[in-house]
Design a protein around this motif. Structure first.
Motif, PDB file in Angstrom:
ATOM      1  N   VAL A 138       7.388   4.811  -1.398  1.00  0.00           N
ATOM      2  CA  VAL A 138       8.819   4.517  -1.482  1.00  0.00           C
ATOM      3  C   VAL A 138       9.473   5.393  -2.544  1.00  0.00           C
ATOM      4  O   VAL A 138      10.496   6.048  -2.299  1.00  0.00           O
ATOM      5  N   VAL A 139       8.876   5.437  -3.733  1.00  0.00           N
ATOM      6  CA  VAL A 139       9.464   6.212  -4.830  1.00  0.00           C
ATOM      7  C   VAL A 139       9.436   7.705  -4.518  1.00  0.00           C
ATOM      8  O   VAL A 139      10.436   8.410  -4.702  1.00  0.00           O
ATOM      9  N   ARG A 140       8.327   8.206  -4.019  1.00  0.00           N
ATOM     10  CA  ARG A 140       8.211   9.645  -3.768  1.00  0.00           C
ATOM     11  C   ARG A 140       9.026  10.089  -2.551  1.00  0.00           C
ATOM     12  O   ARG A 140       9.287  11.282  -2.378  1.00  0.00           O
ATOM     13  N   SER A 141       9.449   9.157  -1.720  1.00  0.00           N
ATOM     14  CA  SER A 141      10.326   9.515  -0.596  1.00  0.00           C
ATOM     15  C   SER A 141      11.763   9.718  -1.051  1.00  0.00           C
ATOM     16  O   SER A 141      12.614  10.138  -0.264  1.00  0.00           O
ATOM     17  N   GLY A 142      12.034   9.390  -2.322  1.00  0.00           N
ATOM     18  CA  GLY A 142      13.396   9.472  -2.831  1.00  0.00           C
ATOM     19  C   GLY A 142      14.161   8.178  -2.710  1.00  0.00           C
ATOM     20  O   GLY A 142      15.340   8.114  -3.065  1.00  0.00           O
ATOM     21  N   GLY A 143      13.502   7.141  -2.212  1.00  0.00           N
ATOM     22  CA  GLY A 143      14.156   5.855  -2.059  1.00  0.00           C
ATOM     23  C   GLY A 143      14.132   5.054  -3.349  1.00  0.00           C
ATOM     24  O   GLY A 143      13.454   5.413  -4.319  1.00  0.00           O
ATOM     25  N   ALA A 144      14.867   3.974  -3.358  1.00  0.00           N
ATOM     26  CA  ALA A 144      14.864   3.032  -4.469  1.00  0.00           C
ATOM     27  C   ALA A 144      14.042   1.813  -4.075  1.00  0.00           C
ATOM     28  O   ALA A 144      14.056   1.407  -2.911  1.00  0.00           O
ATOM     29  N   VAL A 145      13.333   1.221  -5.033  1.00  0.00           N
ATOM     30  CA  VAL A 145      12.519   0.060  -4.692  1.00  0.00           C
ATOM     31  C   VAL A 145      13.391  -1.077  -4.166  1.00  0.00           C
ATOM     32  O   VAL A 145      12.935  -1.883  -3.343  1.00  0.00           O
ATOM     33  N   ALA A 146      14.646  -1.135  -4.583  1.00  0.00           N
ATOM     34  CA  ALA A 146      15.548  -2.174  -4.088  1.00  0.00           C
ATOM     35  C   ALA A 146      15.793  -2.056  -2.595  1.00  0.00           C
ATOM     36  O   ALA A 146      16.145  -3.045  -1.935  1.00  0.00           O
ATOM     37  N   ASP A 147      15.617  -0.836  -2.030  1.00  0.00           N
ATOM     38  CA  ASP A 147      15.823  -0.638  -0.593  1.00  0.00           C
ATOM     39  C   ASP A 147      14.888  -1.513   0.242  1.00  0.00           C
ATOM     40  O   ASP A 147      15.191  -1.839   1.396  1.00  0.00           O
ATOM     41  N   VAL A 148      13.751  -1.862  -0.313  1.00  0.00           N
ATOM     42  CA  VAL A 148      12.758  -2.646   0.419  1.00  0.00           C
ATOM     43  C   VAL A 148      13.328  -4.008   0.821  1.00  0.00           C
ATOM     44  O   VAL A 148      12.949  -4.574   1.854  1.00  0.00           O
ATOM     45  N   PHE A 205       6.911   3.294 -12.719  1.00  0.00           N
ATOM     46  CA  PHE A 205       7.512   2.690 -11.537  1.00  0.00           C
ATOM     47  C   PHE A 205       8.013   1.277 -11.863  1.00  0.00           C
ATOM     48  O   PHE A 205       7.428   0.571 -12.689  1.00  0.00           O
ATOM     49  N   ASP A 206       9.061   0.871 -11.173  1.00  0.00           N
ATOM     50  CA  ASP A 206       9.626  -0.471 -11.340  1.00  0.00           C
ATOM     51  C   ASP A 206       8.887  -1.428 -10.410  1.00  0.00           C
ATOM     52  O   ASP A 206       9.392  -1.825  -9.356  1.00  0.00           O
ATOM     53  N   LEU A 207       7.695  -1.817 -10.821  1.00  0.00           N
ATOM     54  CA  LEU A 207       6.888  -2.693  -9.966  1.00  0.00           C
ATOM     55  C   LEU A 207       7.477  -4.094  -9.888  1.00  0.00           C
ATOM     56  O   LEU A 207       7.404  -4.740  -8.841  1.00  0.00           O
ATOM     57  N   GLN A 208       8.062  -4.551 -10.972  1.00  0.00           N
ATOM     58  CA  GLN A 208       8.698  -5.863 -10.927  1.00  0.00           C
ATOM     59  C   GLN A 208       9.850  -5.862  -9.929  1.00  0.00           C
ATOM     60  O   GLN A 208      10.023  -6.804  -9.150  1.00  0.00           O
ATOM     61  N   GLY A 209      10.647  -4.798  -9.938  1.00  0.00           N
ATOM     62  CA  GLY A 209      11.734  -4.690  -8.973  1.00  0.00           C
ATOM     63  C   GLY A 209      11.223  -4.579  -7.549  1.00  0.00           C
ATOM     64  O   GLY A 209      11.824  -5.122  -6.611  1.00  0.00           O
ATOM     65  N   PHE A 210      10.092  -3.897  -7.366  1.00  0.00           N
ATOM     66  CA  PHE A 210       9.499  -3.725  -6.041  1.00  0.00           C
ATOM     67  C   PHE A 210       9.059  -5.060  -5.460  1.00  0.00           C
ATOM     68  O   PHE A 210       9.424  -5.414  -4.330  1.00  0.00           O
ATOM     69  N   VAL A 211       8.289  -5.839  -6.220  1.00  0.00           N
ATOM     70  CA  VAL A 211       7.819  -7.115  -5.677  1.00  0.00           C
ATOM     71  C   VAL A 211       8.980  -8.090  -5.539  1.00  0.00           C
ATOM     72  O   VAL A 211       8.978  -8.937  -4.628  1.00  0.00           O
ATOM     73  N   GLY A 212       9.977  -7.981  -6.394  1.00  0.00           N
ATOM     74  CA  GLY A 212      11.159  -8.813  -6.232  1.00  0.00           C
ATOM     75  C   GLY A 212      11.902  -8.509  -4.947  1.00  0.00           C
ATOM     76  O   GLY A 212      12.353  -9.419  -4.242  1.00  0.00           O
ATOM     77  N   ALA A 213      12.021  -7.213  -4.621  1.00  0.00           N
ATOM     78  CA  ALA A 213      12.679  -6.806  -3.377  1.00  0.00           C
ATOM     79  C   ALA A 213      11.898  -7.293  -2.174  1.00  0.00           C
ATOM     80  O   ALA A 213      12.482  -7.726  -1.169  1.00  0.00           O
ATOM     81  N   LEU A 214      10.576  -7.246  -2.249  1.00  0.00           N
ATOM     82  CA  LEU A 214       9.755  -7.740  -1.147  1.00  0.00           C
ATOM     83  C   LEU A 214       9.943  -9.241  -0.961  1.00  0.00           C
ATOM     84  O   LEU A 214       9.995  -9.740   0.168  1.00  0.00           O
ATOM     85  N   GLY A 215      10.059  -9.969  -2.071  1.00  0.00           N
ATOM     86  CA  GLY A 215      10.318 -11.401  -1.976  1.00  0.00           C
ATOM     87  C   GLY A 215      11.647 -11.685  -1.309  1.00  0.00           C
ATOM     88  O   GLY A 215      11.755 -12.588  -0.472  1.00  0.00           O
TER      89      GLY A 215
END
Length: 293
Positions: A187-197, A237-247
């Motif tokens: 996600v990060v290396r694609s240029g996306g934001a973790v919030a996009d998830v 990486f914003d792992l907290q933001g990533f798992v939050g977005a998945l939730g």
């Protein structure tokens, strides 16, 4: 309200030792029994198998049923299989893919696998989306007969290089057991934001992977993905933001831990399993707390 506890899978490369998936000689030097036991001691709930390791196990006289009993005895109740490529191809590539598919389904039945990872097309093949979607639907239909989820990994250097293109494929396929594997690194290396998830419908998220890395890429993208990932919480990486977005997306399934790095491969087996679990577990707890929010 009680929430389901998020669970962690030791993906195949987390316990593989000093081998790389992009090298021809990519079979682990450590016995599968040792790897299963190390993952269980570390606290993992699931275990990932590389299909090449499974074939070598079976051809060496191993029995998938015995392997399943080891998983049960170790308390590892989630099984991941990795991976299938060229499920959309023709000719000799498709023949090799179909042979791998048959072995994958055989292993899935015997091991009680939850999901299998599949790769998108690579190399600028410019395949029509409708063609890919049709092949993906057919693959998922066959997998459903084995009670298996199919999770296509979004990879930024593939022909489906971002969440939007990968999501379009699984939307068109519209298979109940088919969707995406979303790795925070990709996600990060694609240029996306973790919030996009958070914008991905939960029904299309079939598996997730955690790791960490520096925000700045080191070398080429291939070198960066294979050599320079970090343990969770040790990068930027914003792992907290990533798992939050998945939730927020509604994902409540397991989280795979996949650490691809030169330094990690050099660790002894038990240390690799323990350190990778201990680093990811706090984010697993966050995931459990955000599921369904």
């Amino acid at each position: 309200m009680d929430r389901k506890k998020a669970e962690l899978i030791a993906t195949c490369w987390t316990t593989a030792g000093d081998v790389r998936p992009d090298h021809a000689d990519n079979l682990s030097r450590w016995r599968l029994e040792e790897r299963i036991e190390a993952a269980a001691r570390a606290g993992y709930h699931g275990f990932g198998f590389w299909l090449g390791d499974l074939v070598a196990w079976r051809e060496g006289g191993g029995d998938y049923g015995a392997l399943r009993r080891r998983l049960i005895d170790a308390g590892l109740n989630i099984v991941e299989l990795e991976y299938l490529s060229d499920w959309f191809a023709k000719g000799e590539r498709r023949e090799r893919s179909d042979a791998a598919r048959a072995e994958l389904f055989r292993a899935a039945d015997a091991l009680g696998a939850r999901h299998a990872k599949v790769m998108p097309p690579f190399g600028g093949q410019d395949l029509p989306m409708e063609l890919l979607a049709g092949h993906f639907t057919a693959l998922c239909d066959e997998a459903a007969r084995h009670d298996l989820l199919i999770a296509m990994e979004m990879i930024p250097f593939s022909d489906l290089p971002d969440l939007s293109s990968a999501l379009e494929l699984v939307r068109r396929a519209d298979a109940a057991n088919g969707g995406l594997l979303i790795d925070v690194w990709h996600v990060v290396r694609s240029g996306g934001a973790v919030a996009d998830v958070a914008e991905v419908p939960g029904r299309f998220i079939k598996a997730v992977e955690l790791c960490d890395a520096d925000l700045a890429m080191r070398g080429t993208i291939a070198e960066d993905t294979m050599r320079h990932r970090r343990l969770c919480g040790e990068g930027q990486f914003d792992l907290q933001g990533f798992v939050g977005a998945l939730g927020r997306a509604g994902y409540d399934g397991p989280y795979g831990v996949e650490i691809l790095s030169d330094a990690f491969r050099a660790l002894p087996l038990d240390e690799a399993a323990r350190r990778s679990f201990d680093a990811a577990a706090p984010f697993c707890a966050i995931a459990a707390g955000t599921a369904g929010q």
